[in-house]
Design an enzyme around this catalytic site. Structure first.
Site, short mmCIF file in Angstrom:
data_model
loop_
_atom_site.label_atom_id
_atom_site.label_comp_id
_atom_site.label_asym_id
_atom_site.label_seq_id
_atom_site.Cartn_x
_atom_site.Cartn_y
_atom_site.Cartn_z
CE LYS A 112 6.61 -1.43 -10.62
NZ LYS A 112 6.70 -2.05 -11.94
CD GLU A 116 7.82 -10.89 -17.72
OE1 GLU A 116 7.47 -9.70 -17.62
OE2 GLU A 116 7.77 -11.70 -16.75
CB CYS A 151 -0.91 -0.01 1.22
SG CYS A 151 -1.74 -1.58 1.51
CD GLU A 169 1.83 -9.14 -14.36
OE1 GLU A 169 2.30 -9.05 -13.20
OE2 GLU A 169 2.46 -8.76 -15.37
N GLY A 185 1.71 -3.79 5.41
CA GLY A 185 2.19 -5.05 5.96
C GLY A 185 1.05 -5.87 6.51
CE LYS A 217 5.33 -7.50 -17.70
NZ LYS A 217 5.25 -8.45 -16.61
CG HIS A 221 5.66 -35.02 -22.84
ND1 HIS A 221 5.75 -36.38 -23.01
CD2 HIS A 221 6.82 -34.50 -23.28
CE1 HIS A 221 6.92 -36.68 -23.53
NE2 HIS A 221 7.60 -35.55 -23.72
CD1 TRP A 249 -3.49 -4.66 -4.20
CD2 TRP A 249 -2.79 -5.89 -2.46
NE1 TRP A 249 -3.42 -5.97 -4.61
CE2 TRP A 249 -2.99 -6.75 -3.56
CE3 TRP A 249 -2.35 -6.44 -1.27
CZ2 TRP A 249 -2.77 -8.12 -3.49
CZ3 TRP A 249 -2.13 -7.80 -1.19
CH2 TRP A 249 -2.35 -8.62 -2.29
NE ARG A 281 4.38 1.39 -2.10
CZ ARG A 281 5.57 0.81 -1.99
NH1 ARG A 281 6.51 1.07 -2.86
NH2 ARG A 281 5.82 -0.04 -1.02
#
Length: 605
Positions: free
Chosen positions: A600, A482, A2, A489, A102, A486, A505, A75, A27
């Site tokens: 973030k 990656e 946050c 997300e 936290g 992306k 497989h 958050w 954040r």
């Protein structure tokens, strides 16, 4: 995960706090709040709102004056987004206000105890426990009240505390979640990220874990949670306030993708040694004798940093001939891994504050391991805790998803691998070849970015997909991982990545026209193997988008990227897939810079 911002001085505090929250919204952005006071104020005044900072701003009354305040953008960890669960939190007497980043691990136990003693809770958050503990402390000084409360909690925190009876100060503390002080002229700031500070001051002090501070308008002092004074000297932030602006782009993500040629040039600048066909990495604190004694390299990161670590491990094995692998730090720290004195550990984190990575570093240091850091933020916790490392110099990255920092981190690993290789058995000729390849990267990235209009058209075509498969082999597999991350997300399209060799497989069962495959097809010694995988997909009527160095006959579409050295090709092949994810999300109308449920800097477990 946050954002915290606070101010004490003579200026009207509310506009400063709201501006700071806007800069920290990446954040956390499910609710926000602000509380203010001042020498002439009668108590605390607070406004909170579910939603974005703009929703909070709309609720702040015109007459909301004060010279001291703290604010927060959230958050959610404990309790769904709501006005009640938004920070700041107040005690029952409306005298104590706390903002907190936290997680308090023993919050349930403390809440039950406080409830039994008659305390009424207004929210579902763990933070409110801390507010009541501070309020009920019999200590005379605010610092002692906070210290006594912190002795009772277990977990991580970055906090800022206001008290109506101590309107001349803000008390802050850190354990596992960043707290940064901004030193002004007869005014002081506090934040969880320098982004909220650089508009007003570039002189900062970063608290260590177990450290507290008292901020007054004209001074500050730092001390441990046990009360012992500590010495804190301000350092100068290298990034300008303009670095956090959008710079004419519609989104931060687009800006940061476009900045990659310059960012890569920065990470290379001053580090190449043409005389010996190697690179200088002065911050490693690892001399040639120590480097030759390394028998294994273990790279630890989370999410995008883990993917960069996978590419880095491959580079180190290829160039330095040292066994290397990468592992999610969140898994490593819980599996009682064997810590080998001959292993060099490398911790990777864009923010330098990722809690899982930081905790792994601390455990490794406790067991006597040598740990290097590959981070972007100078002076961050991981940078301070490690024995040395490499700064990636990507510049501020505001979008929640990482683009330029990922690319620069992989380039930093290429530098580290070249450095270790030249100390060991990599030839002068190979060193010269790779240096030439590194120098070509900025121009080649620019060439790829010039294809944006064509990539946008492809993205609009694939935006209809409900699911996508990404495949690559050896060097291409981390690129696929990656790229898959992306896409999911920011577009919310389900995507997964597999090694191309694993198609037969199991994943071939998923292939059908409605599920496109993105294939990483570099022109290297595995080209024929990768083309065989395309054959398998086409035989089952699958649609294929290839990222390759030449048009692929079996692909429906090919994004052609410039050829570099085989070892460096993954750096370039990831760039068009960032644009693909961006324009897919744009076509779907997503909030690209602030994707749902994400933040973030992940400073919680």
């Amino acid at each position: 995960m946050c954002g915290i911002v606070g101010y004490i001085g003579k200026r009207d505090v509310a506009p400063l706090l709201l501006e700071g929250l806007q800069r920290l919204e990446y954040r956390g952005y499910d609710s926000a709040g602000v509380v203010i006071t001042g020498p002439k104020a009668s108590g605390l005044k607070m406004v909170k709102a579910k939603g974005r900072v703009r929703d909070l701003e709309a609720k702040v009354p015109k007459r909301f004056a004060g010279t001291t305040g703290i604010a927060h953008t959230r958050w959610a960890t404990h309790g769904a987004p709501s006005d009640e669960n938004a920070h700041p939190h107040l005690d029952g007497g409306n005298k104590v206000a706390v903002v907190h980043n936290g997680i308090i691990d023993n919050a349930s136990e403390l809440r039950a105890k406080l409830t039994a003693e008659g305390i009424e809770f207004r929210s579902e958050t763990d933070t409110e426990v801390l507010v009541h503990l501070i309020a009920r402390s019999p200590a005379e000084k605010l610092e002692d009240k906070v210290r006594q409360a912190l002795r009772l909690v277990e977990g991580t925190y970055g906090i800022a505390v206001l008290h109506a009876d101590f309107a001349d100060r803000i008390v802050v503390a850190r354990n596992g979640s960043p707290v940064v002080l901004g030193i002004g002229e007869k005014e002081m700031f506090v934040a969880s990220d320098v982004a909220a500070l650089v508009t007003h001051t570039r002189q900062i002090v970063t608290l260590d874990d177990g450290e507290m501070a008292t901020l007054k308008a004209d001074d500050f002092r730092t001390y441990t949670t046990e009360g012992t004074r500590t010495t804190a000297s301000p350092t100068t932030v290298e990034w300008e306030a303009e670095s956090y602006d959008m710079g004419g782009h519609d989104t931060y993500m687009h800006k940061e993708i476009s900045e990659q040629p310059d960012a890569v040039d920065r990470v290379l600048r001053g580090r190449i040694d043409d005389r010996f066909s190697t690179v200088h990495l002065g911050g490693l604190n690892l001399d040639a004798r120590e480097a030759r004694a390394v028998r294994r390299v273990k790279i630890l990161g989370c999410g995008t940093s883990y993917h960069a670590g996978l590419i880095g491990a491959g580079l180190i094995e290829e160039l330095a001939r040292i066994p290397a692998d990468a592992e999610p730090a969140s898994e490593f720290r819980y599996r009682n891994a064997v810590v080998d004195p001959d292993t060099l550990y490398v911790a990777v984190s864009q923010s330098g504050e990722t809690y899982d990575v930081l905790a792994a570093v601390q455990e490794l240091k406790r067991k006597g391991a040598r740990v290097l850091g590959v981070v972007n933020v100078v002076g961050s916790a991981i940078a301070r805790e490690t024995d040395g490392g490499v700064y990636v110099h990507a510049g501020p990255e505001v979008c929640v998803v990482s683009t330029k920092c990922f690319t620069n981190t992989v380039v930093a690993f290429a530098l580290l691998a070249l450095h270790l290789g030249r100390i060991r058995d990599l030839s002068v000729a190979d060193g010269r070849r790779l240096i030439a390849g590194l120098r070509r990267l900025p121009e080649q990235i620019s060439e790829i970015l010039e294809q944006e209009a064509d990539i946008k058209k492809l993205a609009e075509e694939f935006a209809e997909a409900k699911s996508m498969l990404f495949i690559g082999r050896v060097r291409g597999y981390p690129v696929a991982l990656e790229a898959s991350l992306k896409l999911k997300e920011i577009s919310y399209i389900h995507a997964e990545a597999y090694p191309a060799s694993e198609l037969k497989h199991g994943p071939l069962a998923l292939i059908e026209p409605a599920m496109p495959t993105v294939a990483i097809v570099p022109d290297d010694d595995l080209l024929d193997k990768n083309r065989a995988a395309l054959e398998e997909i086409k035989a089952r009527s699958g649609r294929i988008l290839a990222v390759a160095h030449a048009e692929q006959e079996k692909a429906d579409h090919t994004i052609v990227v410039p050829k570099n050295e085989d070892e460096l090709d993954p750096i370039l092949m990831g760039i068009p897939l960032q644009l693909l994810a961006y324009h897919t999300a744009l076509a779907l109308g997503r909030d690209i810079d602030k994707p749902r449920n994400l933040a973030k800097s992940v400073t919680v477990e």
